[in-house]
Design a protein around this motif. Structure first.
Motif, PDB file in Angstrom:
ATOM      1  N   VAL A 291       0.834  -1.207   0.000  1.00 42.73           N
ATOM      2  CA  VAL A 291       0.000   0.000   0.000  1.00 42.73           C
ATOM      3  C   VAL A 291       0.864   1.251   0.000  1.00 42.73           C
ATOM      4  N   ILE A 292       1.896   1.268   0.833  1.00 41.38           N
ATOM      5  CA  ILE A 292       2.792   2.434   0.904  1.00 41.38           C
ATOM      6  C   ILE A 292       3.431   2.701  -0.453  1.00 41.38           C
ATOM      7  N   GLN A 293       3.885   1.650  -1.110  1.00 38.89           N
ATOM      8  CA  GLN A 293       4.497   1.817  -2.430  1.00 38.89           C
ATOM      9  C   GLN A 293       3.527   2.496  -3.395  1.00 38.89           C
ATOM     10  N   LYS A 294       2.256   2.110  -3.342  1.00 35.86           N
ATOM     11  CA  LYS A 294       1.246   2.694  -4.237  1.00 35.86           C
ATOM     12  C   LYS A 294       0.933   4.140  -3.868  1.00 35.86           C
ATOM     13  N   VAL A 295       0.723   4.408  -2.582  1.00 37.70           N
ATOM     14  CA  VAL A 295       0.328   5.774  -2.211  1.00 37.70           C
ATOM     15  C   VAL A 295       1.463   6.769  -2.416  1.00 37.70           C
ATOM     16  N   MET A 296       2.701   6.314  -2.213  1.00 38.94           N
ATOM     17  CA  MET A 296       3.828   7.227  -2.384  1.00 38.94           C
ATOM     18  C   MET A 296       4.257   7.361  -3.839  1.00 38.94           C
ATOM     19  N   GLY A 297       3.938   6.346  -4.652  1.00 39.41           N
ATOM     20  CA  GLY A 297       4.367   6.403  -6.046  1.00 39.41           C
ATOM     21  C   GLY A 297       5.734   5.779  -6.271  1.00 39.41           C
ATOM     22  N   TRP A 298       6.227   5.019  -5.291  1.00 36.41           N
ATOM     23  CA  TRP A 298       7.475   4.289  -5.477  1.00 36.41           C
ATOM     24  C   TRP A 298       7.213   3.073  -6.378  1.00 36.41           C
ATOM     25  N   THR A 299       8.264   2.425  -6.846  1.00 38.35           N
ATOM     26  CA  THR A 299       8.115   1.312  -7.796  1.00 38.35           C
ATOM     27  C   THR A 299       8.486  -0.046  -7.204  1.00 38.35           C
ATOM     28  N   ASP A 300       8.722  -0.117  -5.909  1.00 38.49           N
ATOM     29  CA  ASP A 300       9.073  -1.368  -5.221  1.00 38.49           C
ATOM     30  C   ASP A 300      10.299  -2.019  -5.852  1.00 38.49           C
ATOM     31  N   SER A 301      11.287  -1.185  -6.160  1.00 37.23           N
ATOM     32  CA  SER A 301      12.506  -1.656  -6.817  1.00 37.23           C
ATOM     33  C   SER A 301      13.658  -1.898  -5.847  1.00 37.23           C
ATOM     34  N   HIS A 302      13.431  -1.640  -4.561  1.00 38.16           N
ATOM     35  CA  HIS A 302      14.514  -1.703  -3.585  1.00 38.16           C
ATOM     36  C   HIS A 302      14.046  -2.370  -2.294  1.00 38.16           C
ATOM     37  N   LEU A 303      14.993  -2.634  -1.416  1.00 41.79           N
ATOM     38  CA  LEU A 303      14.686  -3.218  -0.115  1.00 41.79           C
ATOM     39  C   LEU A 303      13.974  -2.209   0.781  1.00 41.79           C
ATOM     40  N   HIS A 304      13.298  -2.734   1.787  1.00 39.88           N
ATOM     41  CA  HIS A 304      12.587  -1.880   2.730  1.00 39.88           C
ATOM     42  C   HIS A 304      12.591  -2.542   4.102  1.00 39.88           C
ATOM     43  N   GLU A 305      12.242  -1.778   5.129  1.00 35.85           N
ATOM     44  CA  GLU A 305      12.065  -2.314   6.473  1.00 35.85           C
ATOM     45  C   GLU A 305      11.274  -1.319   7.301  1.00 35.85           C
ATOM     46  N   TYR A 306      10.720  -1.824   8.384  1.00 29.92           N
ATOM     47  CA  TYR A 306      10.037  -0.989   9.370  1.00 29.92           C
ATOM     48  C   TYR A 306      10.867  -0.972  10.646  1.00 29.92           C
ATOM     49  N   LEU A 307      10.907   0.175  11.296  1.00 33.06           N
ATOM     50  CA  LEU A 307      11.532   0.309  12.609  1.00 33.06           C
ATOM     51  C   LEU A 307      10.407   0.650  13.578  1.00 33.06           C
ATOM     52  N   VAL A 308      10.136  -0.277  14.507  1.00 32.62           N
ATOM     53  CA  VAL A 308       8.997  -0.127  15.415  1.00 32.62           C
ATOM     54  C   VAL A 308       9.458  -0.370  16.842  1.00 32.62           C
ATOM     55  N   ALA A 309       9.538   0.685  17.607  1.00 30.91           N
ATOM     56  CA  ALA A 309       9.886   0.579  19.039  1.00 30.91           C
ATOM     57  C   ALA A 309      11.094  -0.321  19.273  1.00 30.91           C
ATOM     58  N   GLY A 310      12.146  -0.125  18.507  1.00 32.21           N
ATOM     59  CA  GLY A 310      13.378  -0.880  18.684  1.00 32.21           C
ATOM     60  C   GLY A 310      13.452  -2.189  17.921  1.00 32.21           C
ATOM     61  N   ASP A 311      12.354  -2.608  17.309  1.00 37.02           N
ATOM     62  CA  ASP A 311      12.342  -3.830  16.501  1.00 37.02           C
ATOM     63  C   ASP A 311      12.406  -3.489  15.020  1.00 37.02           C
ATOM     64  N   ARG A 312      12.980  -4.419  14.249  1.00 38.41           N
ATOM     65  CA  ARG A 312      13.050  -4.257  12.792  1.00 38.41           C
ATOM     66  C   ARG A 312      12.222  -5.348  12.135  1.00 38.41           C
ATOM     67  N   PHE A 313      11.313  -4.934  11.256  1.00 38.15           N
ATOM     68  CA  PHE A 313      10.465  -5.867  10.525  1.00 38.15           C
ATOM     69  C   PHE A 313      10.717  -5.699   9.038  1.00 38.15           C
ATOM     70  N   GLY A 314      10.776  -6.809   8.314  1.00 34.68           N
ATOM     71  CA  GLY A 314      10.986  -6.751   6.875  1.00 34.68           C
ATOM     72  C   GLY A 314      10.949  -8.149   6.296  1.00 34.68           C
ATOM     73  N   VAL A 315      11.613  -8.309   5.160  1.00 31.88           N
ATOM     74  CA  VAL A 315      11.730  -9.613   4.523  1.00 31.88           C
ATOM     75  C   VAL A 315      12.864 -10.356   5.220  1.00 31.88           C
ATOM     76  N   PRO A 316      12.609 -11.548   5.755  1.00 28.48           N
ATOM     77  CA  PRO A 316      13.659 -12.275   6.483  1.00 28.48           C
ATOM     78  C   PRO A 316      14.902 -12.504   5.627  1.00 28.48           C
ATOM     79  N   ASP A 317      16.059 -12.383   6.263  1.00 36.16           N
ATOM     80  CA  ASP A 317      17.330 -12.567   5.593  1.00 36.16           C
ATOM     81  C   ASP A 317      18.211 -13.431   6.503  1.00 36.16           C
ATOM     82  N   PRO A 318      18.669 -14.602   6.019  1.00 39.85           N
ATOM     83  CA  PRO A 318      19.509 -15.472   6.854  1.00 39.85           C
ATOM     84  C   PRO A 318      20.756 -14.772   7.391  1.00 39.85           C
TER      85      PRO A 318
END
Length: 196
Positions: free
Chosen positions: A47-74
């Motif tokens: 949804v964020i990609q659509k509302v902002m007009g980004w093209t989802d061409s790069h990595l992303h993550e969320y920073l929430v109260a000291g935690d990091r959420f995103g696509v898991p990476d070994p």
């Protein structure tokens, strides 16, 4: 099953009004949009990609109260899967604002504020964008500093890079924000409710 959990299971998810703003740019680039409280952070990314007009061409993550959420990476065990948490869980923890990072090279950082939570209104579709201002910077323009240089170039016909940059940017316009176009994109992301 406890009665409260049964009621929760039967109730319709509430709607959250979110405001997202790209940090470090003035005048601000922002959007206000509606999502169901049971949206996962993975779907919120779409949804964020659509509302902002980004093209989802790069990595992303969320920073929430000291935690990091995103696509898991070994190679990065500190990142929690964004598919495992819903916006409602952030609300339950009393979280009203958090950060969304996109394109770690350019370093775009967005502040997301949960402005309001309300009961679902009949006939209301979501996700839905309700307001916003200005276009997001073009992808790969070099972050906040690169974007500032880009703007100086494309608005100065005497700049030696003017023609090249105008050609590279295509039809992009700094002040453009088309609410209807954004909602057409969001409509493509909507899922049919269970049982329908």
């Amino acid at each position: 099953m406890p009665v409260t959990k049964q009621l929760r299971k039967l109730s319709v998810a509430r709607v959250c009004t979110l405001r997202i703003e790209l940090e470090g740019i003035r005048p601000p680039i922002w959007r206000r949009f509606l999502v169901a409280e049971d949206i996962t952070l993975a779907r919120l990314h779409v949804v964020i990609q659509k509302v902002m007009g980004w093209t989802d061409s790069h990595l992303h993550e969320y920073l929430v109260a000291g935690d990091r959420f995103g696509v898991p990476d070994p190679e990065d065990p500190d990142t929690i899967s964004e598919t495992r948490i819903r916006l409602r869980q952030l609300l339950d923890r009393g979280i009203e604002r958090f950060t969304y990072r996109y394109d770690f090279g350019d370093g775009w950082q967005h502040e997301i504020v949960i402005e309001h939570v309300s009961e679902t209104e009949a006939g209301l579709s979501h996700p839905q964008c309700v307001a916003g201002e200005r276009a997001a910077p073009p992808e790969d323009c070099g972050g906040v500093h690169g974007y500032e240089e880009f703007l100086e170039t494309i608005f100065d016909p005497r700049h030696p890079e003017f023609s090249h940059m105008r050609s590279w940017a295509g039809v992009w316009q700094a002040e453009a924000f088309d609410l209807e176009a954004v909602n057409r994109q969001l409509q493509k992301t909507r899922r049919t409710p269970k049982g329908h």
